[in-house]
Enzyme design. Sequence first.
Site, PDB file in Angstrom:
ATOM      1  N   TYR A 189     -18.360  14.998  23.160  1.00 23.66           N
ATOM      2  CA  TYR A 189     -19.262  14.482  24.207  1.00 23.66           C
ATOM      3  C   TYR A 189     -18.890  13.053  24.593  1.00 23.66           C
ATOM      4  O   TYR A 189     -18.956  12.674  25.762  1.00 23.66           O
ATOM      5  CB  TYR A 189     -20.721  14.549  23.732  1.00 23.66           C
ATOM      6  CG  TYR A 189     -21.250  15.961  23.642  1.00 23.66           C
ATOM      7  CD1 TYR A 189     -21.759  16.604  24.763  1.00 23.66           C
ATOM      8  CD2 TYR A 189     -21.229  16.671  22.442  1.00 23.66           C
ATOM      9  CE1 TYR A 189     -22.240  17.912  24.692  1.00 23.66           C
ATOM     10  CE2 TYR A 189     -21.704  17.970  22.361  1.00 23.66           C
ATOM     11  CZ  TYR A 189     -22.201  18.582  23.484  1.00 23.66           C
ATOM     12  OH  TYR A 189     -22.662  19.869  23.423  1.00 23.66           O
ATOM     13  N   ARG A 223     -43.551  16.731  26.384  1.00 23.70           N
ATOM     14  CA  ARG A 223     -42.404  16.095  27.041  1.00 23.70           C
ATOM     15  C   ARG A 223     -42.827  15.458  28.358  1.00 23.70           C
ATOM     16  O   ARG A 223     -42.389  14.344  28.682  1.00 23.70           O
ATOM     17  CB  ARG A 223     -41.277  17.101  27.280  1.00 23.70           C
ATOM     18  CG  ARG A 223     -39.982  16.396  27.596  1.00 23.70           C
ATOM     19  CD  ARG A 223     -38.847  17.349  27.813  1.00 23.70           C
ATOM     20  NE  ARG A 223     -38.896  17.897  29.158  1.00 23.70           N
ATOM     21  CZ  ARG A 223     -37.842  18.345  29.819  1.00 23.70           C
ATOM     22  NH1 ARG A 223     -36.661  18.337  29.238  1.00 23.70           N
ATOM     23  NH2 ARG A 223     -37.965  18.819  31.026  1.00 23.70           N
ATOM     24  N   ASP A 267     -31.759  14.060  18.835  1.00 20.17           N
ATOM     25  CA  ASP A 267     -30.596  14.727  19.420  1.00 20.17           C
ATOM     26  C   ASP A 267     -29.325  14.142  18.818  1.00 20.17           C
ATOM     27  O   ASP A 267     -29.302  12.967  18.445  1.00 20.17           O
ATOM     28  CB  ASP A 267     -30.573  14.574  20.939  1.00 20.17           C
ATOM     29  CG  ASP A 267     -29.609  15.568  21.572  1.00 20.17           C
ATOM     30  OD1 ASP A 267     -29.987  16.738  21.722  1.00 20.17           O
ATOM     31  OD2 ASP A 267     -28.457  15.180  21.847  1.00 20.17           O
ATOM     32  N   ARG A 313     -38.175  24.027  24.869  1.00 13.02           N
ATOM     33  CA  ARG A 313     -38.783  24.326  26.163  1.00 13.02           C
ATOM     34  C   ARG A 313     -39.426  25.703  26.268  1.00 13.02           C
ATOM     35  O   ARG A 313     -40.181  25.948  27.197  1.00 13.02           O
ATOM     36  CB  ARG A 313     -37.738  24.155  27.265  1.00 13.02           C
ATOM     37  CG  ARG A 313     -37.462  22.694  27.570  1.00 13.02           C
ATOM     38  CD  ARG A 313     -36.241  22.530  28.446  1.00 13.02           C
ATOM     39  NE  ARG A 313     -35.039  22.858  27.706  1.00 13.02           N
ATOM     40  CZ  ARG A 313     -33.805  22.863  28.224  1.00 13.02           C
ATOM     41  NH1 ARG A 313     -33.641  22.580  29.502  1.00 13.02           N
ATOM     42  NH2 ARG A 313     -32.759  23.150  27.477  1.00 13.02           N
ATOM     43  N   ARG A 330     -33.663  24.724  17.388  1.00 14.62           N
ATOM     44  CA  ARG A 330     -34.400  24.393  18.620  1.00 14.62           C
ATOM     45  C   ARG A 330     -35.814  24.952  18.614  1.00 14.62           C
ATOM     46  O   ARG A 330     -36.348  25.311  19.666  1.00 14.62           O
ATOM     47  CB  ARG A 330     -33.652  24.874  19.865  1.00 14.62           C
ATOM     48  CG  ARG A 330     -32.319  24.182  20.129  1.00 14.62           C
ATOM     49  CD  ARG A 330     -32.527  22.853  20.829  1.00 14.62           C
ATOM     50  NE  ARG A 330     -31.277  22.090  20.803  1.00 14.62           N
ATOM     51  CZ  ARG A 330     -30.409  22.028  21.808  1.00 14.62           C
ATOM     52  NH1 ARG A 330     -30.679  22.652  22.932  1.00 14.62           N
ATOM     53  NH2 ARG A 330     -29.309  21.333  21.687  1.00 14.62           N
TER      54      ARG A 330
HETATM   55  O1  1CP Z   1     -35.753  21.821  17.311  1.00 11.97           O
HETATM   56  C1  1CP Z   1     -34.627  21.403  16.964  1.00 11.97           C
HETATM   57  O2  1CP Z   1     -33.660  22.138  16.705  1.00 11.97           O
HETATM   58  C2  1CP Z   1     -34.476  19.898  16.740  1.00 11.97           C
HETATM   59  C3  1CP Z   1     -34.036  19.082  17.799  1.00 11.97           C
HETATM   60  C4  1CP Z   1     -32.612  19.177  18.360  1.00 11.97           C
HETATM   61  C5  1CP Z   1     -31.369  19.381  17.702  1.00 11.97           C
HETATM   62  C6  1CP Z   1     -31.139  19.736  16.254  1.00 11.97           C
HETATM   63  C7  1CP Z   1     -32.325  18.950  19.704  1.00 11.97           C
HETATM   64  C8  1CP Z   1     -33.341  18.705  20.748  1.00 11.97           C
HETATM   65  N1  1CP Z   1     -30.962  18.916  19.863  1.00 11.97           N
HETATM   66  C9  1CP Z   1     -30.353  19.197  18.669  1.00 11.97           C
HETATM   67  C10 1CP Z   1     -28.916  19.253  18.373  1.00 11.97           C
HETATM   68  C11 1CP Z   1     -27.936  19.251  19.469  1.00 11.97           C
HETATM   69  N2  1CP Z   1     -27.952  18.558  20.652  1.00 11.97           N
HETATM   70  C12 1CP Z   1     -26.700  19.929  19.397  1.00 11.97           C
HETATM   71  C13 1CP Z   1     -26.225  20.720  18.196  1.00 11.97           C
HETATM   72  C14 1CP Z   1     -26.823  22.059  18.132  1.00 11.97           C
HETATM   73  C15 1CP Z   1     -26.418  23.021  19.215  1.00 11.97           C
HETATM   74  O3  1CP Z   1     -25.228  23.424  19.238  1.00 11.97           O
HETATM   75  O4  1CP Z   1     -27.276  23.379  20.021  1.00 11.97           O
HETATM   76  C16 1CP Z   1     -25.994  19.686  20.580  1.00 11.97           C
HETATM   77  C17 1CP Z   1     -24.635  20.216  20.966  1.00 11.97           C
HETATM   78  C18 1CP Z   1     -26.794  18.815  21.369  1.00 11.97           C
HETATM   79  C19 1CP Z   1     -26.446  18.226  22.691  1.00 11.97           C
HETATM   80  C20 1CP Z   1     -27.448  18.585  23.687  1.00 11.97           C
HETATM   81  N3  1CP Z   1     -28.676  17.998  23.752  1.00 11.97           N
HETATM   82  C21 1CP Z   1     -27.393  19.622  24.634  1.00 11.97           C
HETATM   83  C22 1CP Z   1     -26.228  20.579  24.846  1.00 11.97           C
HETATM   84  C23 1CP Z   1     -25.378  20.060  25.965  1.00 11.97           C
HETATM   85  C24 1CP Z   1     -24.201  20.949  26.324  1.00 11.97           C
HETATM   86  O5  1CP Z   1     -24.282  21.573  27.370  1.00 11.97           O
HETATM   87  O6  1CP Z   1     -23.198  20.964  25.597  1.00 11.97           O
HETATM   88  C25 1CP Z   1     -28.614  19.606  25.328  1.00 11.97           C
HETATM   89  C26 1CP Z   1     -29.027  20.486  26.465  1.00 11.97           C
HETATM   90  C27 1CP Z   1     -29.412  18.592  24.740  1.00 11.97           C
HETATM   91  C28 1CP Z   1     -30.810  18.236  25.079  1.00 11.97           C
HETATM   92  C29 1CP Z   1     -31.818  18.705  24.103  1.00 11.97           C
HETATM   93  N4  1CP Z   1     -31.820  18.368  22.756  1.00 11.97           N
HETATM   94  C30 1CP Z   1     -32.925  18.901  22.146  1.00 11.97           C
HETATM   95  C31 1CP Z   1     -33.671  19.625  23.142  1.00 11.97           C
HETATM   96  C32 1CP Z   1     -34.973  20.344  22.903  1.00 11.97           C
HETATM   97  C33 1CP Z   1     -32.969  19.487  24.351  1.00 11.97           C
HETATM   98  C34 1CP Z   1     -33.396  20.021  25.694  1.00 11.97           C
HETATM   99  C35 1CP Z   1     -33.951  18.866  26.444  1.00 11.97           C
HETATM  100  C36 1CP Z   1     -35.196  19.100  27.176  1.00 11.97           C
HETATM  101  O7  1CP Z   1     -36.295  19.174  26.631  1.00 11.97           O
HETATM  102  O8  1CP Z   1     -35.050  19.184  28.404  1.00 11.97           O
END
Ligand code: 1CP
Length: 347
Positions: A155, A41, A78, A32, A28
């Site tokens: 999911y 964003r 994502d 944010r 990540r």
């Molecule tokens: O910078 C990076 O790492 C690259 C981008 C990236 C990656 C590799 C994002 C952007 N998401 C992911 C993978 C991801 N997404 C995973 C696997 C890794 C982990 O365990 O964190 C998972 C489970 C998700 C699903 C997801 N997407 C969640 C989790 C939901 C939950 O509660 O179970 C969330 C909050 C997101 C949104 C998201 N994806 C990425 C970002 C930066 C965000 C936040 C969104 C925003 O900007 O508001």
Amino acid sequence: MTDPRPQKTILRALAGEALPVPPVWMMRQAGRYLPEYRATRAQAGDFLSLCYNPDLAAEVTLQPIRRYGFDAAILFADILLVPQALGADLWFATGEGPRLSTVTSAADLARLKPADAIHDTLAPIYETVKILARDLPPETTLIGFAGAPWTVATYMIAGRGTPDQGPAHALKAADRATFSALIDLITEATIDYLSMQVSAGAEVIKLFDSWAGSLEGQDFDDFALAPAKRIIAALKARHPGLPVIAFPREAKHRYEGFAQATGADCVALDNSVDAGWAAAHVQRDGCVQGNLAPGHMVTGGPALVEATRAVVEAFRGGPHIFNLGHGITPDADPENVALMIETIRRG
Ligand code: 1CP
């Protein structure tokens, strides 16, 4: 004759080399906690519009590289884009995380698209990879990724993130045939998706199995290990020499042997794993990645320096890519990231 060994630090570690200073990137890292991410964003409108806008997605991927000089960039996208490409509805409710239409029956499964129909939706992602392959500094490795089938299925079945993956475990128990067919569909789609990322310029692939820790015994073999093995074998057949990082988060003792059982070149460790244990039991088989607790990016100070040095020290004897044990959180202080990198690189 040119030296056939890879020159980028991440690729050298993945090829099994113990480097005097471990290469570093951060899960990540585009996110944010960075003001420049929040600005881009806002420009995109919302999170999904950012993912599907190749210029802006490439821009946020590059932001942490410019700011910190990480050794790797990870494609901004994502894991939930694959369900969307398979026909699930996906939206992000403000402050509540992702929401999806659910798959809880054979009839729901039958309404999804076939695996090879994902590319229309995902074409902008391949475009982002192409831009990054062109614009990244020559020393920076480009990592593509997808969610592992079990994690993506949790999911798709629940329609949201869940603390215990209850709905997915329930479908697995009630209708194993439908559950397995869903895993197979995601596996096929993931192979095609990742293969397209590699063709577009991704040099390394990472498979995120964020919820692997809730699979026990035979279920771990069937739904964490076997799909990872199938995906890695298919990718390596299509792209010989492609390095793959597997992240079976919270797999506990099942981290041991995971690389050998799946063919992964590197296993990423979450921060619940004792680094000394992992050096003896996991790094023995090859490269490891991890595993500083992300909370240090919030709290900083001498404890951050000490913990960073401890991780570097524990894995000094073998191939290691420094990373956090999970994603950096939005409340992290960007200055603490700089302190972590300085500690790794200056000792
Ligand atoms: O910078 C990076 O790492 C690259 C981008 C990236 C990656 C590799 C994002 C952007 N998401 C992911 C993978 C991801 N997404 C995973 C696997 C890794 C982990 O365990 O964190 C998972 C489970 C998700 C699903 C997801 N997407 C969640 C989790 C939901 C939950 O509660 O179970 C969330 C909050 C997101 C949104 C998201 N994806 C990425 C970002 C930066 C965000 C936040 C969104 C925003 O900007 O508001």
